[in-house]
Write an enzyme that holds these catalytic residues in place. Structure first.
Site, PDB file in Angstrom:
ATOM      1  N   LYS A 116      31.141 -61.921 -20.477  1.00 52.52           N
ATOM      2  CA  LYS A 116      31.859 -62.989 -19.781  1.00 52.52           C
ATOM      3  C   LYS A 116      31.165 -62.576 -18.084  1.00 52.52           C
ATOM      4  O   LYS A 116      31.027 -61.224 -17.668  1.00 52.52           O
ATOM      5  CB  LYS A 116      33.392 -62.725 -19.933  1.00 52.52           C
ATOM      6  CG  LYS A 116      33.989 -64.065 -19.190  1.00 52.52           C
ATOM      7  CD  LYS A 116      35.112 -63.963 -19.281  1.00 52.52           C
ATOM      8  CE  LYS A 116      36.120 -65.021 -18.537  1.00 52.52           C
ATOM      9  NZ  LYS A 116      37.609 -64.872 -18.915  1.00 52.52           N
ATOM     10  N   SER A 196      39.492 -69.002 -19.688  1.00 50.28           N
ATOM     11  CA  SER A 196      38.445 -69.277 -19.089  1.00 50.28           C
ATOM     12  C   SER A 196      37.324 -68.603 -19.775  1.00 50.28           C
ATOM     13  O   SER A 196      36.175 -68.736 -18.923  1.00 50.28           O
ATOM     14  CB  SER A 196      38.722 -68.282 -17.870  1.00 50.28           C
ATOM     15  OG  SER A 196      39.047 -67.039 -18.155  1.00 50.28           O
ATOM     16  N   SER A 220      43.163 -66.662 -22.269  1.00 51.64           N
ATOM     17  CA  SER A 220      41.567 -67.021 -21.767  1.00 51.64           C
ATOM     18  C   SER A 220      40.902 -66.465 -22.955  1.00 51.64           C
ATOM     19  O   SER A 220      39.593 -66.715 -22.879  1.00 51.64           O
ATOM     20  CB  SER A 220      41.548 -66.475 -20.433  1.00 51.64           C
ATOM     21  OG  SER A 220      41.944 -67.107 -19.573  1.00 51.64           O
TER      22      SER A 220
END
Length: 532
Positions: A116, A196, A220
């Site tokens: 990420k 996210s 997330s």
């Protein structure tokens, strides 16, 4: 728009509107034949092929890069990968040389992994999706990235995310960032990938890498894993070191694996949890490892286990979700589990103090990270000013009211923060999950992870339909989601919640359920959900 910002925007390869460029039926034709062997391939299969000399890590890496070009940049344009590691092929070649010389570092040797875009990984940018950090190249890897490299993984690139991990506005669109644009759900391109860790979720669902790393504060990892048909593990806070990760909350943040199988998630968690991170004080409380998490992969792990069923779970009532949950419960019974209906004390009462904690800890943690890493902006105030000065690019759809609220707060020595931190952890942990486990004499709790993915709406923001994982997030306890079915072709997940440091048992439970349910299906890249 300042010249620098215009150059950054022009150099971003993963922006764009919401209109897919090819129909779902054209996807197979758009993918080069050399990439077909990696679709849905697990770590064990790829490792065995390398061991037999059928394929090299370099060839695997090239195949994944070709698939990213076909599926992410062209084709359906998932917009899941925000940056490619320029050293990926060279790293793979070195690992191939090691294998040829008889050195194999472990199960992840030569396996391409995506991480990420809020995790430091040299030489790539670490931006949290923000144009304010589009030139920010950290000087060294985060400890979990060092651990991945030491284990032989190839860092393929970085994935898009909800900007600032969805902590910018109450009207944000999950999966949108000013640096990366809008990530799309590979099961229906007009649906949200949730956030996210949206890019990691969409990318691994689409086989753009073998496995991916996400981060979670509250949902997330679990939400994007569930709506993208994946397994996601949110470890106990302190199980995985967090230095070099752009933070929201010291109380709740953690990195964790996202994969297409529980086995792959367990193998990745073994590596992430091995990272030495003396700067993260939360890791000092972690108990010594009792073997590997992969050792918990027992298809009989549910036999005789008492599980608490959360029928009041926080997910909006929907016929498809309810039906999938009942089928999942039937699979659990078939696997030998004893199911007990339970209620979670204090359900939802932790939400208000949690929000207070997140705002205070975001300001403190982010500013520490920005200063320590030499970032282009050094404070929340400077970030707010940057966004205002570049509003056309940074705020075309929604604002930054959460950043502005955070900017006005004082330090962590305030009575408001201290009380909120104490109350949130107590209500969700000892008086929440722990109390339910003890009262009903159960070893874990189960609930739907969330509802099916909602349509992307850049005007109004997310149409979130609730979640079953909130208590574990606020308490800092582990949780795991496994595919349990679908609604009109949109994946649904089953969440297992357990006590602090209980990841290994959850891995076993999740694996046993997965083997019984076999609920994951590959994405179809439809432009929308066909409804009668």
């Amino acid at each position: 728009m300042p010249a620098l910002l215009a150059a950054v925007m022009a150099g971003c390869a993963h922006g764009g509107d919401l209109v897919p460029t090819v129909a779902s039926g054209d996807v197979a034709a758009a993918v080069a034949p050399t990439t077909r062997d990696i679709v849905e391939a697990d770590i064990a299969t790829l490792s065995a092929r390398m061991q037999r000399g059928e394929v090299t890590s370099g060839q695997l890496t090239q195949a994944y890069l070709a698939r990213i070009a076909a599926i992410d940049d062209a084709g359906p344009r998932l917009n899941a990968v925000i940056e490619i590691n320029p050293d990926a092929l060279a790293d793979a070649a070195r690992l191939d040389a090691e294998r040829k010389a008889g050195r194999v570092r472990g199960p992840l040797h030569g396996i391409p992994v995506l991480i990420k875009d809020n995790i430091d990984a040299v030489p790539m940018v670490n931006s949290a999706g923000s144009l304010a950090l589009a030139s920010h190249r950290p000087r060294e890897d985060a400890p979990i990235v060092r651990a991945l490299r030491d284990a032989g993984a190839v860092i393929l690139g970085k994935t898009n995310l909800s900007e600032w991990a969805n902590f910018r506005s109450m009207r944000s669109s999950s999966g949108w960032s000013s640096r990366g644009g809008q990530t799309r759900n590979p099961y229906a391109l007009d649906r949200s990938p949730c956030g996210s860790s949206s890019g990691s979720g969409a990318a691994i669902a689409a086989s753009l890498a073998a496995v991916g790393v996400g981060t979670e504060t509250d949902g997330s990892i679990l939400c994007p894993a569930a709506v993208n048909g994946l397994v996601g593990i949110k470890p106990t806070v302190g199980r995985v070191g967090r230095s070099g990760i752009i933070p929201i909350s010291a109380s709740q943040d953690t990195a964790g694996p996202m994969a297409r199988t529980v086995a792959d998630a367990a193998l990745l968690l073994d590596v992430l949890a091995s990272a030495r991170d003396p700067e993260d004080t939360a890791t000092r409380d972690a108990p010594a490892a009792q073997g590997r998490f992969a050792d918990a992969l027992d298809p009989g792990a549910l036999r005789g286990v008492r599980l608490g069923v959360l029928r009041k779970h926080g997910v909006d009532a929907q016929p498809d979700v309810d039906a999938a949950f009942e089928r999942a419960l039937a699979h659990l019974r078939e696997a030998g589990a004893v199911l007990v209906d339970v209620e979670l004390p204090n359900r939802g009462k932790w939400s208000a103090p949690e929000f207070t904690v997140l705002k205070y800890e975001f300001k403190d943690g982010l500013e520490r990270y920005l200063r320590a890493s030499g970032a282009p902006v050094q404070s929340v105030a400077a970030l707010v000013d940057f966004n205002k000065s570049n509003a056309v690019a940074t705020m075309p759809y929604f604002g930054q009211e959460l950043l502005e609220q955070t900017q006005a707060l004082k330090g962590l020595d305030t009575a408001e923060y201290t009380k909120a931190k104490r109350d949130a952890a107590r209500l969700a942990g000892p008086e929440g999950i722990d109390a339910a486990l003890a009262k009903y004499d159960v070893q874990a709790l189960v609930a739907p992870t969330t509802g099916p993915a909602w349509p992307i709406d850049l005007v109004n923001g997310d149409h979130f339909t609730g979640a079953g994982y909130g208590a574990a997030a606020v308490a800092g306890y582990p949780s795991l989601t496994v595919p349990m079915g679908s609604a009109h072709g949109l994946p649904l997940g089953l969440t297992f919640l357990g006590p602090r440091w209980g990841e290994a048992r959850l891995v076993g439970f999740g694996h046993a359920f997965e083997q019984r349910a076999q609920a994951r299906t590959a994405p179809s890249y439809r432009s929308t959900v066909p409804l009668p």
